[in-house]
Motif scaffolding. Structure first.
Motif, mmCIF file in Angstrom:
data_model
loop_
_atom_site.group_PDB
_atom_site.id
_atom_site.type_symbol
_atom_site.label_atom_id
_atom_site.label_comp_id
_atom_site.label_asym_id
_atom_site.label_seq_id
_atom_site.Cartn_x
_atom_site.Cartn_y
_atom_site.Cartn_z
ATOM 1 N N GLU A 26 0.823 -1.207 0.000
ATOM 2 C CA GLU A 26 0.000 0.000 0.000
ATOM 3 C C GLU A 26 0.856 1.257 0.000
ATOM 4 O O GLU A 26 0.499 2.269 -0.612
ATOM 5 C CB GLU A 26 -0.935 -0.009 1.205
ATOM 6 C CG GLU A 26 -2.062 -1.018 1.102
ATOM 7 C CD GLU A 26 -2.947 -0.743 -0.097
ATOM 8 O OE1 GLU A 26 -3.582 0.320 -0.151
ATOM 9 O OE2 GLU A 26 -2.979 -1.597 -1.001
ATOM 10 N N ARG A 30 0.562 4.305 -2.661
ATOM 11 C CA ARG A 30 0.382 5.707 -2.290
ATOM 12 C C ARG A 30 1.505 6.588 -2.836
ATOM 13 O O ARG A 30 1.279 7.729 -3.232
ATOM 14 C CB ARG A 30 0.290 5.833 -0.759
ATOM 15 C CG ARG A 30 -1.039 5.359 -0.195
ATOM 16 C CD ARG A 30 -1.236 5.817 1.223
ATOM 17 N NE ARG A 30 -0.412 5.067 2.159
ATOM 18 C CZ ARG A 30 -0.782 3.934 2.746
ATOM 19 N NH1 ARG A 30 -1.972 3.411 2.475
ATOM 20 N NH2 ARG A 30 0.005 3.317 3.592
ATOM 21 N N ARG A 34 1.149 9.751 -5.323
ATOM 22 C CA ARG A 34 1.763 11.046 -5.010
ATOM 23 C C ARG A 34 2.597 11.536 -6.187
ATOM 24 O O ARG A 34 2.633 12.734 -6.484
ATOM 25 C CB ARG A 34 2.623 10.914 -3.754
ATOM 26 C CG ARG A 34 3.068 12.262 -3.193
ATOM 27 C CD ARG A 34 3.743 12.102 -1.851
ATOM 28 N NE ARG A 34 4.256 13.379 -1.388
ATOM 29 C CZ ARG A 34 5.047 13.526 -0.339
ATOM 30 N NH1 ARG A 34 5.415 12.465 0.361
ATOM 31 N NH2 ARG A 34 5.474 14.723 0.018
ATOM 32 N N ARG A 680 -12.488 4.273 -4.863
ATOM 33 C CA ARG A 680 -11.058 4.586 -4.956
ATOM 34 C C ARG A 680 -10.747 5.329 -6.248
ATOM 35 O O ARG A 680 -9.974 6.305 -6.254
ATOM 36 C CB ARG A 680 -10.236 3.300 -4.885
ATOM 37 C CG ARG A 680 -10.249 2.625 -3.514
ATOM 38 C CD ARG A 680 -9.642 1.237 -3.577
ATOM 39 N NE ARG A 680 -8.295 1.276 -4.122
ATOM 40 C CZ ARG A 680 -7.731 0.277 -4.810
ATOM 41 N NH1 ARG A 680 -8.421 -0.825 -5.059
ATOM 42 N NH2 ARG A 680 -6.509 0.390 -5.252
ATOM 43 N N SER A 720 -9.340 3.330 2.902
ATOM 44 C CA SER A 720 -9.560 4.154 1.709
ATOM 45 C C SER A 720 -10.250 5.465 2.064
ATOM 46 O O SER A 720 -9.929 6.524 1.511
ATOM 47 C CB SER A 720 -10.387 3.380 0.674
ATOM 48 O OG SER A 720 -9.682 2.253 0.204
ATOM 49 N N GLU A 723 -7.658 7.723 3.665
ATOM 50 C CA GLU A 723 -6.746 8.259 2.651
ATOM 51 C C GLU A 723 -7.429 9.340 1.819
ATOM 52 O O GLU A 723 -6.830 10.384 1.502
ATOM 53 C CB GLU A 723 -6.268 7.109 1.761
ATOM 54 C CG GLU A 723 -5.123 7.474 0.852
ATOM 55 C CD GLU A 723 -4.595 6.276 0.083
ATOM 56 O OE1 GLU A 723 -3.825 6.493 -0.859
ATOM 57 O OE2 GLU A 723 -4.964 5.129 0.437
ATOM 58 N N ASP A 727 -6.375 13.272 1.361
ATOM 59 C CA ASP A 727 -6.167 13.921 0.066
ATOM 60 C C ASP A 727 -7.074 15.137 -0.093
ATOM 61 O O ASP A 727 -6.725 16.098 -0.798
ATOM 62 C CB ASP A 727 -6.423 12.926 -1.076
ATOM 63 C CG ASP A 727 -5.341 11.857 -1.154
ATOM 64 O OD1 ASP A 727 -4.267 12.070 -0.554
ATOM 65 O OD2 ASP A 727 -5.583 10.810 -1.789
ATOM 66 N N ALA A 734 -10.072 12.135 8.547
ATOM 67 C CA ALA A 734 -9.231 10.998 8.171
ATOM 68 C C ALA A 734 -8.869 10.182 9.409
ATOM 69 O O ALA A 734 -8.901 8.946 9.403
ATOM 70 C CB ALA A 734 -7.970 11.483 7.464
ATOM 71 N N LEU A 760 -0.293 5.151 8.210
ATOM 72 C CA LEU A 760 -1.106 6.182 7.575
ATOM 73 C C LEU A 760 -1.699 7.121 8.632
ATOM 74 O O LEU A 760 -1.780 8.344 8.426
ATOM 75 C CB LEU A 760 -2.221 5.529 6.754
ATOM 76 C CG LEU A 760 -3.038 6.456 5.846
ATOM 77 C CD1 LEU A 760 -2.141 7.218 4.882
ATOM 78 C CD2 LEU A 760 -4.066 5.649 5.056
ATOM 79 N N ARG A 763 0.628 9.744 9.626
ATOM 80 C CA ARG A 763 0.653 10.882 8.701
ATOM 81 C C ARG A 763 -0.408 11.915 9.097
ATOM 82 O O ARG A 763 -0.183 13.127 8.993
ATOM 83 C CB ARG A 763 0.415 10.388 7.273
ATOM 84 C CG ARG A 763 0.478 11.473 6.217
ATOM 85 C CD ARG A 763 0.255 10.881 4.828
ATOM 86 N NE ARG A 763 -0.148 11.906 3.883
ATOM 87 C CZ ARG A 763 -0.806 11.658 2.761
ATOM 88 N NH1 ARG A 763 -1.126 10.408 2.439
ATOM 89 N NH2 ARG A 763 -1.137 12.633 1.944
ATOM 90 N N CYS A 764 -1.584 11.435 9.562
ATOM 91 C CA CYS A 764 -2.612 12.367 10.065
ATOM 92 C C CYS A 764 -2.062 13.194 11.224
ATOM 93 O O CYS A 764 -2.239 14.415 11.277
ATOM 94 C CB CYS A 764 -3.834 11.593 10.557
ATOM 95 S SG CYS A 764 -4.862 10.923 9.272
#
Length: 812
Positions: A26, A30, A34, A680, A720, A723, A727, A734, A760, A763-764
């Motif tokens: 994954e 991603r 990007r 997606r 998903s 993510e 975005d 998120a 992930l 990242r938030c």
């Protein structure tokens, strides 16, 4: 600017290749998306490389060719020169991409990267001091060229003892090469049995510590990674039984600290002329050494024979170690055999006389003076009728290794009897034990046994033996595949009646995958053997049963080879009375093999053919699966609009399946998966309103599935959604979704997906300025990655933790 261009170009190549093959999981996907967003902001000339298909409303496609990758890298650097913010983002992306590149694992940090693949030496090894002395002189030569490994090439006829000599030398020299030893039997007696360089490189890379998911699918990138892995290392690489130069050259390490030992029956002129290999021709043993070896093999009880008798037997073997060992082993286990009788038999055969004194009839395959053949003929003559029939049955095909499973089905006996007969053959040196309950023929021994099978059993009995082996391996592979992926839909009667226990060991799927992996090479050989004998219905079913193996572990070159055979076998069956659905099934699986090799065009063509084949035979479930796979490929290629339309088409096909039709029970789950895919694709096109609605619909569908829903796929949808909210610029929403994803994956025991969800979510936290929470998630993710052998994932996460520590806990 050139080094910077090289760095960006390398990152583009890594990410684009990984996006197709699935390397990096994954995180790789991603990173690919990007890259898409970065390129979407960069200026592009109309019609330049990377422009999308006309009418799709998009101007970018995944840069697959070298020309497209160079154009993409140039566009990125052009904008970076004019925008400091873009330059910062590009640098961050390049750093992220670098963690996706397959990499060597340093020997000092990973035990698995110090491979010890040498087979054991034999306790009866005799002479060959000149070989060891010659190799030492090459290593100690002060004038040897710098910057290249030392390559020694031993040539000689079959049975001369090349393998034993290089293995003995490698063991004696191991202390000079502390970074390990690699060994492979290249099976190069013929072009048909020779291993491909790609297959060998995949095996070597895994033993050097590269995770299976990170092994590239194409040979060129495997070769480059192999050279990276062996750079600056001091290793021995043994390439035994090479067929020709082309098989050997991709397997050469680049490090001058390496020693490469190659054996072959043929002169390897390119290896000598272009790579400075040193040739050495191995000669037969002297009579004195043959006598010594013969006494050692025959054992202490039989070695008290008179010197003249032993010398006569030794001279009859011609000094060929294989003949000496086979003859000595026969004497060791047959007490009624006298040295004089064996000497007389050898002499009679050498001079073309049978034991009666009558001249032997001519046989086109026989060389009466061939010592190896004489020794095998004598030993074979001493076998019991049951053991001789078993020996012939094993030789009907060149199996990479003979397992108890293979032997029992070939001989038509139960496994206990097969074990006993295999041990009998190993004791008389007609088979060699190479692992626990795993044997192999010397190819000369197999050739002799096969001749006997042709003469004594005939083609019909030989084909029947192959069929029994194919059926046995199909039963084994289908059972293991079912344990690996129990929920997938599958074709073929081999799966009928398979069930899982109510309380299944959580590690059972992993064990089943390991079992398939151990038999991977034999499974490929069984496919070839079944095809050769016209057992088409078994060919495609064997390919079907290898789906879990290839999907989880790759081995793309073998995947494509077996499934090309599977496609043709399924087509031939369809022309008669076979399962017409198998054609589309084989084409879909073949397409995934092509994707792993980075051959997107071939994959797309195979999937279009699959959809057409299933449409023609009215198999809507298969057609929907092919169209779905085509959509997934186009999603990888950044053709997001086409992908969405493909998923919607597949959904409409599913809706046309009526109750009672083939596959109708799978429609609810398959529809939920397609809703997820559509969402997606919409998110990739930044149509977030539609994407959120679609993904929430998928979530509801998974919850309504019979049996209490599908929690694992609920977790995937939450991923998903998280993510997509990221975005869309909403890290708080998120996080809500990713909290659910983390919780679900933990409950399901999906450890790698749990780690990915944590990464992930980190990242938030990063975007929201919460470094303490980011650190906690990253530490937990790193531990999960390490626990499951994903060293690349662990290293990537720990690099981010180091950045946080260096920043003093502040967001970076």
């Amino acid at each position: 600017m050139e080094p910077l261009m090289d760095m960006v170009l390398s990152a583009v190549g890594t990410v684009a290749s990984g996006a197709l093959s699935g390397a990096g999981g994954e995180m790789g996907r991603r990173t690919s998306e990007r890259l898409y967003r970065l390129l979407d902001r960069a200026p592009a000339e109309p019609g330049s490389a990377g422009a999308g298909a006309a009418g799709d409303g998009q101007r970018l496609v995944l840069p697959v060719t070298d020309q497209e990758r160079t154009a993409a890298a140039s566009r990125l650097l052009e904008l970076a020169r004019t925008s400091p913010d873009f330059a910062r983002e590009l640098g961050e992306w390049v750093r992220e991409a670098s963690w996706l590149a397959p990499r060597a694992v340093p020997a000092v940090t990973h035990g698995a990267s110090r491979p010890q693949m040498l087979p054991p030496t034999t306790s009866v090894f005799t002479d060959r001091e000149e070989v060891a002395d010659w190799i030492r002189s090459l290593l100690d030569d002060a004038d040897r060229p710098p910057g290249a490994p030392t390559v020694a090439a031993l040539t000689g006829p079959g049975g001369i003892g090349k393998t034993a000599a290089v293995v003995q030398c490698a063991h004696e020299l191991r202390e000079r090469f502390p970074d390990g030893t690699l060994f492979v039997d290249l099976a190069g007696a013929s072009a048909g049995t020779a291993l491909t360089p790609s297959d060998v490189l995949a095996r070597f890379l895994e033993r050097l510590g590269v995770p299976p998911a990170m092994v590239p699918g194409d040979e060129a990138r495997q070769r480059d990674l192999f050279r990276d892995c062996t750079a600056d290392r001091r290793m021995i690489v043994v390439l035994d039984n090479a067929h020709d130069d082309a098989q050997v050259l991709p397997l050469l390490p680049a490090s001058p600290g390496c020693l490469v030992l190659v054996t072959s029956r043929r002169r390897l002129s390119r290896l000598v002329a272009e790579h400075g290999a040193h040739p050495f021709t191995l000669r037969p043993l002297s009579t004195a050494d043959s006598v010594l070896l013969l006494r050692r093999v025959a054992g202490r009880v039989r070695s008290a024979a008179p010197d003249a008798a032993v010398r006569a037997v030794a001279e009859g073997t011609g000094g060929i170690p294989l003949a000496v060992c086979t003859t000595g082993a026969g004497l060791a286990v047959r007490e009624h055999l006298s040295w004089d009788r064996v000497a007389q038999q050898l002499s009679d055969r050498i001079h073309g006389r049978r034991q009666t004194g009558v001249p032997m009839g001519e046989h086109p395959r026989e060389d009466p003076a061939d010592p190896v053949r004489l020794a095998q003929e004598m030993t074979y003559g001493e076998l019991t009728p049951e053991c001789a029939a078993f020996y012939r049955a094993l030789a009907v095909w060149a199996w990479p290794t003979v397992t108890v499973l293979c032997a029992a089905h070939a001989g038509g006996v139960d496994e206990d009897e097969a074990r006993e007969l295999l041990e009998q053959l190993a004791r008389v040196h007609l088979l060699e034990e190479v692992g626990e309950e795993r044997y192999r023929f010397h190819d000369l021994a197999r050739a002799y046994a096969r001749e006997r099978a042709i003469d004594e059993d005939g083609p019909g009995a030989m084909a029947a033996a192959v069929r029994r082996v194919a059926v046995g391996y199909l039963r084994f592979a289908a059972g293991a595949d079912f344990r690996v992926l129990p929920l997938r839909w599958r074709l073929g009667p081999a799966y009928t009646g398979l069930t899982l226990p109510d309380r299944r060991d959580p590690a059972d799927a992993r064990r089943a995958l390991a079992e398939l992996r151990c038999e991977r090479e034999n499974l490929a050989a069984v496919v070839q053997a079944a095809e050769h004998h016209g057992f088409d219905e078994l060919v495609w079913q064997l390919c079907e049963a290898m789906w879990g193996l290839h999907l989880m572990l790759g081995f793309h070159a073998q995947w494509v080879d077996t499934h090309l055979r599977g496609v043709e076998a399924a087509r031939r069956c369809a022309e008669e009375f076979g399962d017409r659905r198998a054609v589309g099934r084989m084409l879909v699986q073949l397409a995934f093999g092509y994707i792993g090799l980075g051959q997107a065009h071939d994959a797309e063509e195979a999937l279009e053919q699959a959809a057409s084949a299933d449409r023609t035979c009215g198999h809507r479930r298969g057609e929907a699966s092919a169209v779905e796979a085509l959509g997934l490929l186009r999603l990888k290629l950044w053709r997001h609009g086409e992908a969405q339309r493909g998923f919607e088409e597949a959904r409409e096909i599913l809706w046309r399946i009526s109750e009672g039709d083939d596959g109708w029970r799978d429609v609810p789950r398959a529809t939920a998966l397609l809703e997820h895919h559509i969402g997606r694709a919409q998110a990739r096109q930044r149509n977030f309103t539609a994407a959120f609605a679609q993904l929430n619909d998928a979530l509801a569908r998974f919850r309504r599935l019979p049996g209490g829903g599908d929690s694992y796929n609920e977790g995937r949808v939450y991923m998903s959604l998280g993510e997509a909210h990221l975005d869309a610029g909403d890290p708080d929403l998120a996080r809500v979704c990713l909290d659910r994803a983390v919780e679900t994956m933990e409950t399901e025991g999906a450890v790698l997906q749990h780690a990915d969800a944590l990464e992930l979510r980190a990242r938030c936290h990063r975007l929201a300025g919460r470094p303490a929470e980011e650190t906690d998630d990253l530490r937990t993710a790193a531990a999960y990655y390490e626990e499951n052998g994903d060293q690349a994932g662990a290293d990537r996460v720990r690099a981010r933790l180091t950045e946080l520590e260096e920043a003093g806990g502040r967001p970076v």
